[in-house]
Design a protein around this motif. Sequence first.
Motif, PDB file in Angstrom:
ATOM      1  N   GLY A  10       0.849  -1.188   0.000  1.00  0.00           N
ATOM      2  CA  GLY A  10       0.000   0.000   0.000  1.00  0.00           C
ATOM      3  C   GLY A  10       0.880   1.232   0.000  1.00  0.00           C
ATOM      4  O   GLY A  10       2.058   1.145   0.332  1.00  0.00           O
ATOM      5  N   PRO A  11       0.313   2.378  -0.378  1.00  0.00           N
ATOM      6  CA  PRO A  11       1.139   3.577  -0.535  1.00  0.00           C
ATOM      7  C   PRO A  11       1.745   4.114   0.766  1.00  0.00           C
ATOM      8  O   PRO A  11       1.360   3.686   1.859  1.00  0.00           O
ATOM      9  CB  PRO A  11       0.174   4.595  -1.156  1.00  0.00           C
ATOM     10  N   ILE A  12       2.649   5.045   0.609  1.00  0.00           N
ATOM     11  CA  ILE A  12       3.317   5.698   1.743  1.00  0.00           C
ATOM     12  C   ILE A  12       2.261   6.342   2.644  1.00  0.00           C
ATOM     13  O   ILE A  12       1.375   7.046   2.159  1.00  0.00           O
ATOM     14  CB  ILE A  12       4.288   6.790   1.224  1.00  0.00           C
ATOM     15  N   GLY A  13       2.336   6.062   3.935  1.00  0.00           N
ATOM     16  CA  GLY A  13       1.455   6.716   4.902  1.00  0.00           C
ATOM     17  C   GLY A  13       0.079   6.101   5.030  1.00  0.00           C
ATOM     18  O   GLY A  13      -0.785   6.657   5.701  1.00  0.00           O
ATOM     19  N   SER A  14      -0.146   4.945   4.400  1.00  0.00           N
ATOM     20  CA  SER A  14      -1.486   4.358   4.432  1.00  0.00           C
ATOM     21  C   SER A  14      -1.765   3.587   5.729  1.00  0.00           C
ATOM     22  O   SER A  14      -2.899   3.158   5.939  1.00  0.00           O
ATOM     23  CB  SER A  14      -1.706   3.462   3.202  1.00  0.00           C
ATOM     24  N   GLY A  15      -0.734   3.414   6.555  1.00  0.00           N
ATOM     25  CA  GLY A  15      -0.951   2.763   7.852  1.00  0.00           C
ATOM     26  C   GLY A  15      -0.427   1.341   7.950  1.00  0.00           C
ATOM     27  O   GLY A  15      -0.787   0.617   8.891  1.00  0.00           O
ATOM     28  N   LYS A  16       0.453   0.936   7.023  1.00  0.00           N
ATOM     29  CA  LYS A  16       0.982  -0.440   7.015  1.00  0.00           C
ATOM     30  C   LYS A  16       1.797  -0.761   8.273  1.00  0.00           C
ATOM     31  O   LYS A  16       1.589  -1.795   8.900  1.00  0.00           O
ATOM     32  CB  LYS A  16       1.886  -0.666   5.778  1.00  0.00           C
ATOM     33  N   SER A  17       2.730   0.138   8.609  1.00  0.00           N
ATOM     34  CA  SER A  17       3.637  -0.167   9.731  1.00  0.00           C
ATOM     35  C   SER A  17       2.902  -0.113  11.063  1.00  0.00           C
ATOM     36  O   SER A  17       3.161  -0.934  11.953  1.00  0.00           O
ATOM     37  CB  SER A  17       4.814   0.807   9.736  1.00  0.00           C
ATOM     38  N   THR A  18       1.958   0.811  11.187  1.00  0.00           N
ATOM     39  CA  THR A  18       1.174   0.888  12.426  1.00  0.00           C
ATOM     40  C   THR A  18       0.306  -0.362  12.569  1.00  0.00           C
ATOM     41  O   THR A  18       0.222  -0.957  13.645  1.00  0.00           O
ATOM     42  CB  THR A  18       0.299   2.155  12.428  1.00  0.00           C
ATOM     43  N   LEU A  19      -0.303  -0.788  11.466  1.00  0.00           N
ATOM     44  CA  LEU A  19      -1.124  -2.007  11.492  1.00  0.00           C
ATOM     45  C   LEU A  19      -0.266  -3.234  11.839  1.00  0.00           C
ATOM     46  O   LEU A  19      -0.702  -4.102  12.607  1.00  0.00           O
ATOM     47  CB  LEU A  19      -1.831  -2.208  10.141  1.00  0.00           C
ATOM     48  N   THR A  99      -7.892   1.140   6.208  1.00  0.00           N
ATOM     49  CA  THR A  99      -7.345   1.657   7.468  1.00  0.00           C
ATOM     50  C   THR A  99      -7.924   3.038   7.785  1.00  0.00           C
ATOM     51  O   THR A  99      -8.528   3.679   6.933  1.00  0.00           O
ATOM     52  CB  THR A  99      -5.815   1.791   7.376  1.00  0.00           C
ATOM     53  N   LYS A 100      -7.719   3.465   9.029  1.00  0.00           N
ATOM     54  CA  LYS A 100      -8.075   4.819   9.514  1.00  0.00           C
ATOM     55  C   LYS A 100      -9.574   5.066   9.500  1.00  0.00           C
ATOM     56  O   LYS A 100     -10.018   6.185   9.240  1.00  0.00           O
ATOM     57  CB  LYS A 100      -7.338   5.905   8.710  1.00  0.00           C
ATOM     58  N   ILE A 101     -10.376   4.045   9.779  1.00  0.00           N
ATOM     59  CA  ILE A 101     -11.835   4.228   9.752  1.00  0.00           C
ATOM     60  C   ILE A 101     -12.307   5.151  10.874  1.00  0.00           C
ATOM     61  O   ILE A 101     -13.434   5.619  10.856  1.00  0.00           O
ATOM     62  CB  ILE A 101     -12.599   2.888   9.788  1.00  0.00           C
ATOM     63  N   ASP A 102     -11.428   5.404  11.856  1.00  0.00           N
ATOM     64  CA  ASP A 102     -11.742   6.346  12.946  1.00  0.00           C
ATOM     65  C   ASP A 102     -11.624   7.801  12.500  1.00  0.00           C
ATOM     66  O   ASP A 102     -12.102   8.705  13.177  1.00  0.00           O
ATOM     67  CB  ASP A 102     -10.748   6.128  14.098  1.00  0.00           C
ATOM     68  N   HIS A 103     -10.947   8.038  11.388  1.00  0.00           N
ATOM     69  CA  HIS A 103     -10.571   9.402  10.997  1.00  0.00           C
ATOM     70  C   HIS A 103     -11.793  10.211  10.564  1.00  0.00           C
ATOM     71  O   HIS A 103     -12.656   9.684   9.857  1.00  0.00           O
ATOM     72  CB  HIS A 103      -9.557   9.327   9.847  1.00  0.00           C
ATOM     73  N   PRO A 104     -11.880  11.495  10.967  1.00  0.00           N
ATOM     74  CA  PRO A 104     -13.039  12.310  10.565  1.00  0.00           C
ATOM     75  C   PRO A 104     -13.207  12.427   9.045  1.00  0.00           C
ATOM     76  O   PRO A 104     -14.329  12.595   8.564  1.00  0.00           O
ATOM     77  CB  PRO A 104     -12.748  13.688  11.189  1.00  0.00           C
ATOM     78  N   ILE A 127     -10.532  -1.388   9.494  1.00  0.00           N
ATOM     79  CA  ILE A 127      -9.881  -1.323  10.810  1.00  0.00           C
ATOM     80  C   ILE A 127      -9.467   0.102  11.184  1.00  0.00           C
ATOM     81  O   ILE A 127      -9.330   0.981  10.343  1.00  0.00           O
ATOM     82  CB  ILE A 127      -8.625  -2.229  10.863  1.00  0.00           C
ATOM     83  N   SER A 128      -9.248   0.253  12.487  1.00  0.00           N
ATOM     84  CA  SER A 128      -8.576   1.458  12.995  1.00  0.00           C
ATOM     85  C   SER A 128      -7.443   1.013  13.895  1.00  0.00           C
ATOM     86  O   SER A 128      -7.656   0.221  14.827  1.00  0.00           O
ATOM     87  CB  SER A 128      -9.540   2.321  13.800  1.00  0.00           C
ATOM     88  N   SER A 129      -6.261   1.513  13.626  1.00  0.00           N
ATOM     89  CA  SER A 129      -5.115   1.207  14.493  1.00  0.00           C
ATOM     90  C   SER A 129      -5.102   2.106  15.720  1.00  0.00           C
ATOM     91  O   SER A 129      -4.270   1.940  16.608  1.00  0.00           O
ATOM     92  CB  SER A 129      -3.802   1.373  13.719  1.00  0.00           C
ATOM     93  N   ILE A 130      -6.046   3.075  15.767  1.00  0.00           N
ATOM     94  CA  ILE A 130      -6.156   3.957  16.933  1.00  0.00           C
ATOM     95  C   ILE A 130      -7.156   3.361  17.930  1.00  0.00           C
ATOM     96  O   ILE A 130      -6.820   3.124  19.079  1.00  0.00           O
ATOM     97  CB  ILE A 130      -6.628   5.376  16.511  1.00  0.00           C
ATOM     98  N   THR A 131      -8.386   3.102  17.456  1.00  0.00           N
ATOM     99  CA  THR A 131      -9.402   2.548  18.368  1.00  0.00           C
ATOM    100  C   THR A 131      -9.301   1.019  18.459  1.00  0.00           C
ATOM    101  O   THR A 131      -9.924   0.417  19.321  1.00  0.00           O
ATOM    102  CB  THR A 131     -10.826   2.890  17.892  1.00  0.00           C
TER     103      THR A 131
HETATM  104  N1  LIG Z   1      -6.384   8.183  12.489  1.00  0.00           N
HETATM  105  C1  LIG Z   1      -5.599   7.133  12.184  1.00  0.00           C
HETATM  106  N2  LIG Z   1      -4.303   7.321  11.844  1.00  0.00           N
HETATM  107  C2  LIG Z   1      -3.545   6.248  11.537  1.00  0.00           C
HETATM  108  C3  LIG Z   1      -4.063   4.921  11.554  1.00  0.00           C
HETATM  109  N3  LIG Z   1      -3.079   4.079  11.188  1.00  0.00           N
HETATM  110  C4  LIG Z   1      -1.991   4.837  10.947  1.00  0.00           C
HETATM  111  N4  LIG Z   1      -2.260   6.140  11.155  1.00  0.00           N
HETATM  112  C5  LIG Z   1      -1.323   7.274  10.997  1.00  0.00           C
HETATM  113  O1  LIG Z   1      -0.976   7.388   9.624  1.00  0.00           O
HETATM  114  C6  LIG Z   1       0.389   7.771   9.473  1.00  0.00           C
HETATM  115  C7  LIG Z   1       1.134   6.754   8.606  1.00  0.00           C
HETATM  116  O2  LIG Z   1       1.139   5.502   9.260  1.00  0.00           O
HETATM  117  P1  LIG Z   1       2.251   4.376   8.943  1.00  0.00           P
HETATM  118  O3  LIG Z   1       1.854   3.156   9.692  1.00  0.00           O
HETATM  119  O4  LIG Z   1       3.624   4.884   9.195  1.00  0.00           O
HETATM  120  O5  LIG Z   1       2.041   4.178   7.372  1.00  0.00           O
HETATM  121  P2  LIG Z   1       2.928   3.358   6.311  1.00  0.00           P
HETATM  122  O6  LIG Z   1       3.772   4.368   5.590  1.00  0.00           O
HETATM  123  O7  LIG Z   1       1.930   2.728   5.403  1.00  0.00           O
HETATM  124  O8  LIG Z   1       3.744   2.358   7.064  1.00  0.00           O
HETATM  125  C8  LIG Z   1       0.954   7.863  10.895  1.00  0.00           C
HETATM  126  O9  LIG Z   1       0.925   9.206  11.299  1.00  0.00           O
HETATM  127  C9  LIG Z   1      -0.008   7.015  11.710  1.00  0.00           C
HETATM  128  O10 LIG Z   1      -0.074   7.429  13.056  1.00  0.00           O
HETATM  129  C10 LIG Z   1      -5.441   4.749  11.939  1.00  0.00           C
HETATM  130  O11 LIG Z   1      -5.992   3.639  11.972  1.00  0.00           O
HETATM  131  N5  LIG Z   1      -6.151   5.881  12.229  1.00  0.00           N
END
Ligand SMILES: Nc1nc2c(ncn2[C@@H]2O[C@H](COP(=O)(O)OP(=O)(O)O)[C@@H](O)[C@H]2O)c(=O)[nH]1
Length: 146
Positions: A10-19, A99-104, A127-131
């Motif tokens: 998935g693209p940069i910043g999409s939430g892969k590493s947090t997930l 990802t980020k289904i919690d986001h406004p 999913i949400s990696s926050i909630t």
């Molecule tokens: N609101 C929200 N932000 C998230 C979520 N998952 C990741 N983020 C934020 O999105 C940004 C990119 O996440 P990261 O995991 O580094 O993305 P990667 O580049 O795909 O590995 C970070 O600022 C995370 O805190 C989520 O489920 N909800």
Amino acid sequence: MKKGKVMLIGPIGSGKSTLTKRLLEDPTPAVKTQALNYMDWIIDTPGEYSENPLFYRSLIATALEARILLIIQDATRHEQFLPPNFAQGFPLIPIGVITKIDHPNADLEKAEKLLRQVLSNHSIYKISSITLLGIPDLKAALLNLI
Ligand SMILES: Nc1nc2c(ncn2[C@@H]2O[C@H](COP(=O)(O)OP(=O)(O)O)[C@@H](O)[C@H]2O)c(=O)[nH]1
Ligand SMILES: [Mg+2]
């Protein structure tokens, strides 16, 4: 016995590493790297690999170690970098994750439409990696398949 790993794309910043951290229940923060990151049963790939077709060969080579292709779609993004039916090019079980289904700014309908372009009718988890909403279900499904 595990038969293969779960490869996240998935693209940069999409939430892969947090997930990845959430699935492994690792409380340490995700750090940005431009290398493949092997963590237990997960392979986290750099976003550049999904955004730039020059890297598709690397994704396909890495897929040899995987059993599941987890395609990540950020619910707040309105574009799809991957070409139509990209998942079909991999001999893996494709699964979509929004990802980020919690986001406004999350637009789940739009995200699902974008994900269907690359994934066709395969399963999608939201999913949400926050909630942590949806994370236990996704984890159980993945562990059941590998
Ligand atoms: N609101 C929200 N932000 C998230 C979520 N998952 C990741 N983020 C934020 O999105 C940004 C990119 O996440 P990261 O995991 O580094 O993305 P990667 O580049 O795909 O590995 C970070 O600022 C995370 O805190 C989520 O489920 N909800
Ligand atoms: Mg990352």
